[in-house]
Scaffold this active site. Structure first.
Site, PDB file in Angstrom:
ATOM      1  N   SER A   1       0.847  -1.185   0.000  1.00 44.95           N
ATOM      2  CA  SER A   1       0.000   0.000   0.000  1.00 44.95           C
ATOM      3  C   SER A   1       0.895   1.253   0.000  1.00 44.95           C
ATOM      4  O   SER A   1       1.699   1.412  -0.901  1.00 44.95           O
ATOM      5  CB  SER A   1      -0.955  -0.040   1.189  1.00 44.95           C
TER       6      SER A   1
ATOM      7  N   ASP B   1      -8.415  -4.994  -6.397  1.00 44.62           N
ATOM      8  CA  ASP B   1      -8.130  -3.989  -5.378  1.00 44.62           C
ATOM      9  C   ASP B   1      -9.000  -2.750  -5.603  1.00 44.62           C
ATOM     10  O   ASP B   1      -8.891  -2.094  -6.636  1.00 44.62           O
ATOM     11  CB  ASP B   1      -6.651  -3.615  -5.450  1.00 44.62           C
TER      12      ASP B   1
ATOM     13  N   HIS C   1      -6.729  -5.650  -1.985  1.00 44.25           N
ATOM     14  CA  HIS C   1      -5.695  -4.814  -1.375  1.00 44.25           C
ATOM     15  C   HIS C   1      -4.965  -5.623  -0.313  1.00 44.25           C
ATOM     16  O   HIS C   1      -5.217  -5.495   0.881  1.00 44.25           O
ATOM     17  CB  HIS C   1      -6.325  -3.563  -0.775  1.00 44.25           C
TER      18      HIS C   1
END
Length: 653
Positions: A495, A580, A612
């Site tokens: 991330s 995602d 994600h």
């Protein structure tokens, strides 16, 4: 993350010998290294995890594997009648809790990582499961359950408008669902009072601040209780006082670090209940039945609990003595007499205890990863250093056991968020790196949470700026200590940590030997244009802390690795989930395309059934096997051979 889910998922944090040497020659000193810990043990499912006691205090539910993925199991306390009650077969269940009647389990599940969660109800007697929110393309979150209202569930979901989370009331007997409270378009958080009436809301302000609104009952108009600007931070209302005449609020208003305030709804008078000069108050503990405030947790270098009600001071002390780790109170029965608690220890796998308040005794329940208990792990040491502008930066250092602590390959492991922080705990990734022979540095760079608002605000508009400088200054500090080899330093993260990896290789191409990016954005402009619709109420935070799409396009472009992809020269591995919703697949696709257009090599793994981050056990095994071989090749660490199930050829793009 809103409502009760913020607290449910906390317990899951405990879950982030033959070997070969690849690439660089092995150091002879590694002959004294501990046995290689199999990836299947480090990153496989826990044997058992997250024990939750039923409201009536008679049964225990927990997560454990069934058919290869995590499902909910239930047993009678004091007996060995453990039985699986849910039937997930693909992604596993990670968020669950008891219904107030102690006869049903509620859990959340999405589809292949799309984060459009639905809420499911399983009856223990029959194991029958039904979807309580059976609407296509919506996201539902559990807002609140209460044993005093065992047949009612409050949820927030975006059925009416995908941008806004309204509150719905679900009849848990017949599944009927009715709109309870409509979102006017700016509310990010809802809070019910102790009569299960939604009476508090946290609304986002245009400058990134928050406005707290309350109302007298479910039909009365909303009134502004207090507000703060984007310079301040906090969760807002976290509970109502027992008499419903006041609220408890977490905010940094009037201080540097987040404090717990009690605010009278009639007079708006404020009283400070708990505070720390440096670290934020992280969460509170209230009585499940009478709703009195019992304790607060402050997350500093270690997590500590402070009793507010003298009646639990002895309990907290007993739990501190029961196990040498930081503990989280996972669940309690309705009478508040029996608790389940898990402990995280930096150099030992997490474990769970049952605590009986009547005796003051904590009884061991289980280790989350019993097959890991026989292995040696490395301690995680809190560290700090001065950044180039003089700011004190904090973090953690883990050095591999069994090896001389000099000239080691170093992995800079960057946390996601970025409005998050690393904490002292058993971190499986960190221990994996250390076992393979790497020093691991985790830096809570400016912009990280937990250290007060000045620390957080120092990261405003500093993506790829001072936030990256902090990482480089941390690397410089590590090299000055003598334990790291300057030729063998890598950067890794997911991330925001993936973004930091791309920044490290693109903006400062001579600083790192290689990098691994998992679901990291490459272009801030496209990232912000494609945020999930239900993040609408929080977009002001992005504008304040990152930059404005409307006013700062060139600035955002200047901070985006995509436009400096031609400068990347170190080896790079990228892993991405195709579904995602936060960092779209295009974020990885576009930088891979740019690098290949410029004749640069990049290894790209695309997981078609993930979002994600990776939830499916088989995908975790593939990713970590690939990353391990990658680091061994470019840094010279140890590596376990890749087995047939871990091969990634079918995912390479």
């Amino acid at each position: 993350m809103s409502g009760i889910v913020r607290y449910i998922v906390w317990g899951l944090g405990a879950m982030a010998c033959f070997f070969i040497f690849a690439g660089l020659a092995a150091d002879p000193a590694e002959a004294g290294a501990p046995p290689l810990i199999p990836r299947s043990l480090l990153f496989g499912n826990p044997a058992r995890a997250v024990p939750r006691i039923s409201p009536d205090g008679t049964r225990l539910a927990y997560l454990a594997p069934h058919q290869g993925v995590l499902n909910v199991w239930v047993k009678t306390l004091g007996k060995t009648d453990d039985a699986v009650v849910t039937g997930d077969r693909k992604r596993g269940i990670h968020v669950f809790l008891w219904q107030g009647d102690s006869a049903h389990i509620l859990y959340m599940q999405d589809n292949d990582g799309d984060e459009n969660y639905h809420i499911f109800q399983t009856e223990l007697a029959t194991k029958a499961t039904r979807d309580l929110t059976p609407f296509m393309g919506i996201r539902a979150e559990i807002l609140a359950v209460d044993p005093a209202f065992p047949d009612t569930l409050l949820v927030q979901c975006n059925i009416r408008d995908r941008r806004y989370m309204d509150v719905y009331r679900i009849n848990l007997k017949n599944g009927a669902m009715e709109l309870d409270t409509k979102n006017p378009g700016d509310v990010a958080d809802w809070v019910p009072d102790n009569t299960f009436t939604v009476r508090a809301a946290g609304a986002s302000l245009p400058d990134g601040g928050m406005e707290i609104r309350t109302r007298k009952d479910g039909q009365s108009p909303w009134e502004v209780l207090m507000k703060w600007s984007g310079d301040d931070t906090g969760d807002g209302v976290v509970a109502f006082t027992p008499d419903n005449k006041g609220v408890y609020v977490l905010t940094s208003l009037g201080a540097n670090a987040i404090r717990l305030l009690e605010i009278d709804l009639a007079t708006k008078a404020r009283k400070v209940i708990a505070s720390d000069p440096q670290f934020d108050v992280a969460r509170i503990l209230t009585h499940p039945k009478n709703h009195t405030l019992l304790a607060v947790q402050i997350l500093g270098e270690r997590a500590t609990w402070k009793a507010i009600d003298p009646g639990v001071a002895a309990d907290l002390e007993n739990l501190r003595k029961a196990c040498d780790g930081d503990f989280q109170i996972i669940s309690r029965d309705y009478a508040n007499s029996r608790w389940t608690v898990d402990y995280t220890i930096d150099s030992k796998p997490p474990c769970a205890y049952e605590y009986d308040r009547s005796t003051g005794k904590a009884a061991f329940l289980f280790s989350y990863y019993p097959d890991l208990d026989k292995y040696a792990f490395s301690p995680m040491k809190p560290i700090s250093f001065k950044a180039r502008d003089g700011m004190q930066i904090y973090g953690y250092l883990t050095l591999p056991a069994g090896l001389p602590h000099k000239n080691l390959p170093l992995i800079l492991n960057v946390h996601g968020g970025p409005w998050y922080r690393d904490r002292w705990c058993f971190n499986r990734e960190v221990q994996w790196f250390a076992n393979r022979g790497y020093a691991v540095l985790q830096i809570n760079f400016r912009g990280s949470t937990g250290y007060g608002k000045a620390y957080l605000n120092a990261g405003n508009r500093e993506w790829a700026g001072k936030m990256h400088d902090d990482l480089l200054d941390g690397k410089k500090w590590a090299l000055a200590q003598g334990f790291a080899d300057p030729r063998r330093v890598a950067i890794y993260g997911g991330s925001y940590g993936g973004y930091a990896t791309l920044v490290g290789l693109a903006f400062t191409p001579d600083e790192f030997a290689c990098g691994v990016d998992m679901v990291g954005p490459s272009n801030i402009i496209t990232l912000m244009k494609t945020l999930p619709p239900y993040w609408e109420a929080g977009k002001a935070i992005f504008t304040r802390r990152v930059g404005s799409l409307e006013k700062d396009e060139e600035f955002l472009k200047s901070r985006s690795p995509l436009f400096k992809a031609g400068q990347i020269k170190a080896p790079l591995l990228i892993a991405q989930g195709a579904n995602d919703p936060r960092v779209k697949q295009a974020e990885s696709d576009q930088i891979v395309a740019a690098m290949r257009k410029n004749g640069k090599e990049v290894e790209y793994l695309l997981f078609p059934d993930e979002g994600h981050g990776f939830a499916r056990p088989e995908n975790n095994m593939i990713f970590y096997a690939a990353a391990e071989q990658f680091f061994a090749k470019h840094l010279g660490g140890r590596a376990e051979p890749v087995n047939e199930k871990e091969k990634a050829d079918h995912l390479r793009k």
